[in-house]
Write a protein that holds these residues in place. Structure first.
Motif, PDB file in Angstrom:
ATOM      1  N   GLU A  45     -19.201  18.652 -43.471  1.00 55.16           N
ATOM      2  CA  GLU A  45     -19.508  19.873 -42.714  1.00 55.16           C
ATOM      3  C   GLU A  45     -20.383  20.782 -43.564  1.00 55.16           C
ATOM      4  O   GLU A  45     -20.023  21.135 -44.689  1.00 55.16           O
ATOM      5  N   ASP A  71     -19.241  16.759 -38.879  1.00 60.10           N
ATOM      6  CA  ASP A  71     -20.172  17.481 -38.011  1.00 60.10           C
ATOM      7  C   ASP A  71     -21.284  16.531 -37.578  1.00 60.10           C
ATOM      8  O   ASP A  71     -21.460  15.454 -38.154  1.00 60.10           O
ATOM      9  N   VAL A  72     -22.062  16.915 -36.579  1.00 57.93           N
ATOM     10  CA  VAL A  72     -23.181  16.090 -36.120  1.00 57.93           C
ATOM     11  C   VAL A  72     -24.493  16.560 -36.739  1.00 57.93           C
ATOM     12  O   VAL A  72     -25.201  15.795 -37.381  1.00 57.93           O
ATOM     13  N   SER A 113     -18.158  19.178 -33.487  1.00 59.55           N
ATOM     14  CA  SER A 113     -19.537  19.571 -33.254  1.00 59.55           C
ATOM     15  C   SER A 113     -19.660  20.629 -32.174  1.00 59.55           C
ATOM     16  O   SER A 113     -18.854  20.688 -31.241  1.00 59.55           O
TER      17      SER A 113
END
Length: 226
Positions: free
Chosen positions: A9, A53-54, A81
């Motif tokens: 992240e 996260d993306v 996300s």
């Protein structure tokens, strides 16, 4: 046993909040900010869950998740996300995720999902590659290779080897192996010895070193050269 989470992240404030909350619950969190860093972490340590996260710099979450699955790792993987569209979620699952949680979220919900995922291996992975044993399994095709040579297995032998590989490097009890062969209709546990003997004939004898080992008073495990 302590749950260990790899948190990928790039929002430092969110990562700190997750770390503090999880550590109060007795969960260890290793933070990193992108997929490249996360790849290095995976090479150095074992994790029970990846929370990722993306949208991140250098390597985004989608590419990282794809690489994890392509390498044969069956670590449970959850995306966290702000991309909350249905297509975003479907793409995440297509890359190999087990779960998808949209931002903003309650920390207790993420905790619940991580705890649930930590209790099982991912079912998304299609291949397992145990380099120490020079063993590869294609779970979709139910084929095994040792030192790049095909290993011919009966249905029962495959069930035993698959269970051992998914639990590597931990041992598997005789009872669990018997269940993998016979299901609820478990035969005499002594019959397992015959299947183990037959598996050793094709898995170990043609090769330089044995990888199927007995664990006294418990069961069996896979292990490479010591």
């Amino acid at each position: 046993m302590t749950i260990r989470v790899l948190l990928v992240e790039d929002d430092v404030r969110l990562a700190d909040s997750v770390m503090q909350y999880f550590e109060l619950q007795g969960i260890t969190v290793d933070p990193c900010t992108n997929g490249k860093q996360a790849t290095n972490f995976l090479q150095q340590s074992n994790y029970d869950v990846i929370a990722c996260d993306v949208n991140m710099p250098k390597m985004d979450g989608l590419e990282f998740c794809h690489n994890v699955r392509a390498a044969g790792a069956d670590i449970p993987f959850i995306f966290i996300s702000a991309n909350d569209g249905l297509d975003d979620k479907l793409l995440g699952f297509d890359k190999g995720a087990d779960d998808y949680l949209t931002k903003p979220f309650e920390l207790r919900e993420l905790l619940a999902r991580v705890k649930s995922l930590s209790n099982r291996k991912s079912n998304v992975v299609e291949t397992l590659d145990i380099k120490e044993c020079q063993l590869q399994l294609n779970l979709k095709q139910r084929k095994a290779y040792r030192q790049q040579q095909p290993v011919k297995l009966t249905k029962s032998a495959w069930n035993i080897l698959e269970l051992l590989a998914k639990n590597y490097p931990e041992p598997v009890s005789k009872q669990d192996l018997a269940f993998a062969i016979w299901g609820e209709e478990v035969e005499d546990i002594e019959s397992l010895k015959v299947h183990i003997y037959n598996l050793r004939k094709v898995l170990d004898k043609p090769f330089d070193f044995a990888i199927l080992h007995s664990v006294s008073g418990f069961g069996f495990k896979l292990a490479g050269q010591s």
